[in-house]
Design a protein around this motif. Sequence first.
Motif, PDB file in Angstrom:
ATOM      1  N   LEU A  28       0.829  -1.207   0.000  1.00 41.22           N
ATOM      2  CA  LEU A  28       0.000   0.000   0.000  1.00 41.22           C
ATOM      3  C   LEU A  28       0.862   1.255   0.000  1.00 41.22           C
ATOM      4  O   LEU A  28       0.572   2.229  -0.701  1.00 41.22           O
ATOM      5  CB  LEU A  28      -0.917   0.021   1.228  1.00 41.22           C
ATOM      6  N   ARG A  34      -3.655  -1.579  -4.268  1.00 47.53           N
ATOM      7  CA  ARG A  34      -4.856  -1.173  -3.519  1.00 47.53           C
ATOM      8  C   ARG A  34      -5.948  -2.239  -3.501  1.00 47.53           C
ATOM      9  O   ARG A  34      -6.944  -2.079  -2.829  1.00 47.53           O
ATOM     10  CB  ARG A  34      -5.437   0.106  -4.138  1.00 47.53           C
ATOM     11  N   SER A  79      -7.128   1.317   1.586  1.00 48.84           N
ATOM     12  CA  SER A  79      -6.359   2.538   1.809  1.00 48.84           C
ATOM     13  C   SER A  79      -5.719   2.483   3.183  1.00 48.84           C
ATOM     14  O   SER A  79      -6.231   1.839   4.096  1.00 48.84           O
ATOM     15  CB  SER A  79      -7.272   3.767   1.754  1.00 48.84           C
ATOM     16  N   HIS A 134      -4.243   8.443   0.018  1.00 46.68           N
ATOM     17  CA  HIS A 134      -5.046   7.555   0.859  1.00 46.68           C
ATOM     18  C   HIS A 134      -6.096   8.266   1.714  1.00 46.68           C
ATOM     19  O   HIS A 134      -7.126   7.687   2.000  1.00 46.68           O
ATOM     20  CB  HIS A 134      -4.126   6.716   1.761  1.00 46.68           C
TER      21      HIS A 134
END
Length: 139
Positions: A28, A34, A79, A134
């Motif tokens: 991430l 993602r 996220s 994010h």
Amino acid sequence: MEVRSHCPINFTLEHFGDKWSFLIIRDLMFKGKRHYNEFLEAGEKVSTSVLGDRLKRLEEMRIISKGQDAVKKSRIRYSLTQKGIDLLPMLLEMIIWGGLNDDLTESPKEFMDQAINHRDDLLKEIREQLIKDHLAENK
């Protein structure tokens, strides 16, 4: 989550006592992954059951969040939360240590140089991008 002791090292290990959690966060944070299938395709070959368990656990710990993908509505998009982004300095130190001690490191020389010699600037740059990528999308 109940912990055995509130020693900072123990607390951290009880949250991340296995490599898979850190590798998901790495993907991430540094690799732009993602989606579930992207994590599954990482070079370390995590099993589907372990991946599902770690994603759920990281979400329960509020390290990551999941939401609807903006492009393909039926797909879940993961996220980092602020709590997840706060792990950046620790992961950068892991990269530095591994890069210095692994003769076959995959970490680019330029990145290692920046991480070692310009750590604060690099942390600031990455943190700002992570917040934009994010957190800003969730507002």
